[in-house]
Design an enzyme around this catalytic site. Sequence first.
Site, PDB file in Angstrom:
ATOM      1  CD  GLN A  79      -2.660  -1.271   2.578  1.00 58.42           C
ATOM      2  OE1 GLN A  79      -2.387  -0.532   3.523  1.00 58.42           O
ATOM      3  NE2 GLN A  79      -3.606  -2.197   2.622  1.00 58.42           N
ATOM      4  CG  HIS A 137      -2.957  -0.909   7.880  1.00 55.15           C
ATOM      5  ND1 HIS A 137      -3.642  -1.349   8.974  1.00 55.15           N
ATOM      6  CD2 HIS A 137      -3.512  -1.545   6.815  1.00 55.15           C
ATOM      7  CE1 HIS A 137      -4.569  -2.229   8.600  1.00 55.15           C
ATOM      8  NE2 HIS A 137      -4.496  -2.360   7.292  1.00 55.15           N
ATOM      9  CD  GLU A 231     -14.280   3.063  14.341  1.00 54.30           C
ATOM     10  OE1 GLU A 231     -13.657   4.123  14.545  1.00 54.30           O
ATOM     11  OE2 GLU A 231     -14.348   2.136  15.166  1.00 54.30           O
ATOM     12  CE1 TYR A 241     -12.765  10.270  17.382  1.00 53.90           C
ATOM     13  CE2 TYR A 241     -10.512  10.879  17.918  1.00 53.90           C
ATOM     14  CZ  TYR A 241     -11.822  11.231  17.684  1.00 53.90           C
ATOM     15  OH  TYR A 241     -12.204  12.544  17.771  1.00 53.90           O
ATOM     16  CE1 TYR A 252      -9.079  -8.313   7.060  1.00 56.24           C
ATOM     17  CE2 TYR A 252      -7.265  -7.987   8.603  1.00 56.24           C
ATOM     18  CZ  TYR A 252      -8.094  -7.503   7.608  1.00 56.24           C
ATOM     19  OH  TYR A 252      -7.940  -6.235   7.164  1.00 56.24           O
TER      20      TYR A 252
END
Lengths: 358, 358
Positions: A79, A137, A231, A241, A252
Amino acid sequence: MLLRFTLCLLLCFTLAPLPRASPLKVEIVHQGLVHPWGLAFLPGGDLLVSERPGRLLRISADGQRHPVAGLPEIAAEGQGGLLDLAQDEQGWLYFSYSEPGPGGSSTAVARARLQDDRLVSLQPLFSQRPKVSGGAHFGSRLVLGSDGLLYITLGDRFHYRDQAQRLDNHLGKTVRLNRDGSVPHDNPFIHTRGALPEIWSLGHRNMQGAAWRPVARQFWAHEHGPQGGDEVNLIERGNNYGWPRVSFGEEYGGGKIGEGGSAPGLTGPLKVWVPSIAPSGMLFHSGNHYPQWQDKLFIGALRGQKLVELTLAGDSIIAERALLTERGERIRTIKEGPDGALYLLTDSAAGKLLRVAP
Amino acid sequence: MLLRFTLCLLLCFTLAPLPRASPLKVEIVHQGLVHPWGLAFLPGGDLLVSERPGRLLRISADGQRHPVAGLPEIAAEGQGGLLDLAQDEQGWLYFSYSEPGPGGSSTAVARARLQDDRLVSLQPLFSQRPKVSGGAHFGSRLVLGSDGLLYITLGDRFHYRDQAQRLDNHLGKTVRLNRDGSVPHDNPFIHTRGALPEIWSLGHRNMQGAAWRPVARQFWAHEHGPQGGDEVNLIERGNNYGWPRVSFGEEYGGGKIGEGGSAPGLTGPLKVWVPSIAPSGMLFHSGNHYPQWQDKLFIGALRGQKLVELTLAGDSIIAERALLTERGERIRTIKEGPDGALYLLTDSAAGKLLRVAP
């Protein structure tokens, strides 16, 4: 009387109200982009697009591509790569990328000026600590608030999720900086021993969408849940959070994460998706050119392959609509153009830039 | 390292999280019901079902139907007929129906006891004023709150929508009564000159779902929007919910209604559907037998042909899930059985009673 009754039967009894089509005009502005991620509008009508593998393109009004030189070294794996773009009123181009270094890589942010298709006056602004291995991430959205500050979303780097609850690192955090990279004096943890002063909020997973809400001068972000539990959050000063202490998703393959969906002292989401839609890109529309879109919240979906339109009342999300479902495209990025239209980047090895208007 | 990276790619990069199936067990308890509307559980395991054309049935545990006699006269036209049922702890059966009379019909509520398949000790409790012509928008749900009171939802009768903003009639209102039909001394408009003292809230369109929320001791209802704009509302003392001054929907065939979605002094919805799903039936689950369902809000959809599951955080609705979409049935009514399962009535000339459990 009989006529009215028959009319009533027709209108509201036999069937419920018919939906009225709200067709959107969709136009392909450019195509053949390799996993495009960031988008910025240049004053003369040209566009800048980042491609995740590490290329920055200027697309001129006639559709020609011009590679932009002068990028720093980029760790493009998984990513990671060249990620978000943002342009300010003073001609600075802000960009985020996965930066290689001892230990692996991390999300970094720099700004530069564009001159003859070259980045000049490059200033490194931020580098996520620590650098770790793995290609997942990174975050990473750049938001230039009307408060004059720069907000950056930073992922938990997947294997290091417990770090999202600690203040001595930048994993799973949002950070808030002055636009020159210095730390604002009113950041929440600036006087907390052992805390990194850039931190604005903690307890996040992977935030690939964030936006400034002009009408309320607020910073919002969304994040990918694990399996379920995506979210939308209103990101406020110093709040936690919850990830991974709480989640509306699960491991998973199944299995509970933490203490369930919420816990005292943690700030809960304003919207949750179970199952996941894999959100990316986020925009509060200004209402310029299209008043009916003012303060509408648009979110893209990768796995969900749609554009989500959310309606707010105060800070509550009261309605959700799925748009562009018929296209079957992974939506990575949403920006509002100078013409008030939505500009979307689709995530693919042959990605497109779409213009969407009512 | 390579393995971890590959795993990461597999899990979270190439595709987003996979949804985990949450299969529901669905069982047909009874079928061949003619537009069933209300449902109540009798102590011994028998059920009561109302059919809109004006029939009340006891369904014994062996599946036999027993017509119940002793109903008052019912004006069964259009959406009118024998409507909701509710049973209290003292053995009173409450029922709502469209009552004929001078001027047309209106929604009325009575209670009675059941003795040998006959209603006895019948007490009229309420009659909506005025009676008007037309077969649409009667409401009408009956909610027995844990505060000991009876809440009734009353539609605007379609042609008379402007009356929903006036306090001198019962069109487009909720009312709040003691269970014997008398008016509680703390009703909001009891000292307002010209106001009907039964009124609890105003500005409603057609509410075919309402429920008590046990954890918060709150009264909630939803209502049909016109074309778009179905709403879920937390119904609080004396509030004005805006119809037809505001609506998120539009006139049939197009055209703006009132001042848009919201206005000062009016209470906005916590959830809106555009386009309409045509909601009917509503339940906050107690969590008995199925803790994972505690405080989940279930709403049926007629036109939408699904069961909607909503997740709350405080009084905000943060997640929505569509269930039973594969069945293609119009859902009229939802009740929680003594066994914790959901019991649904489907709206059809050959309607079913379904039992749904995780």
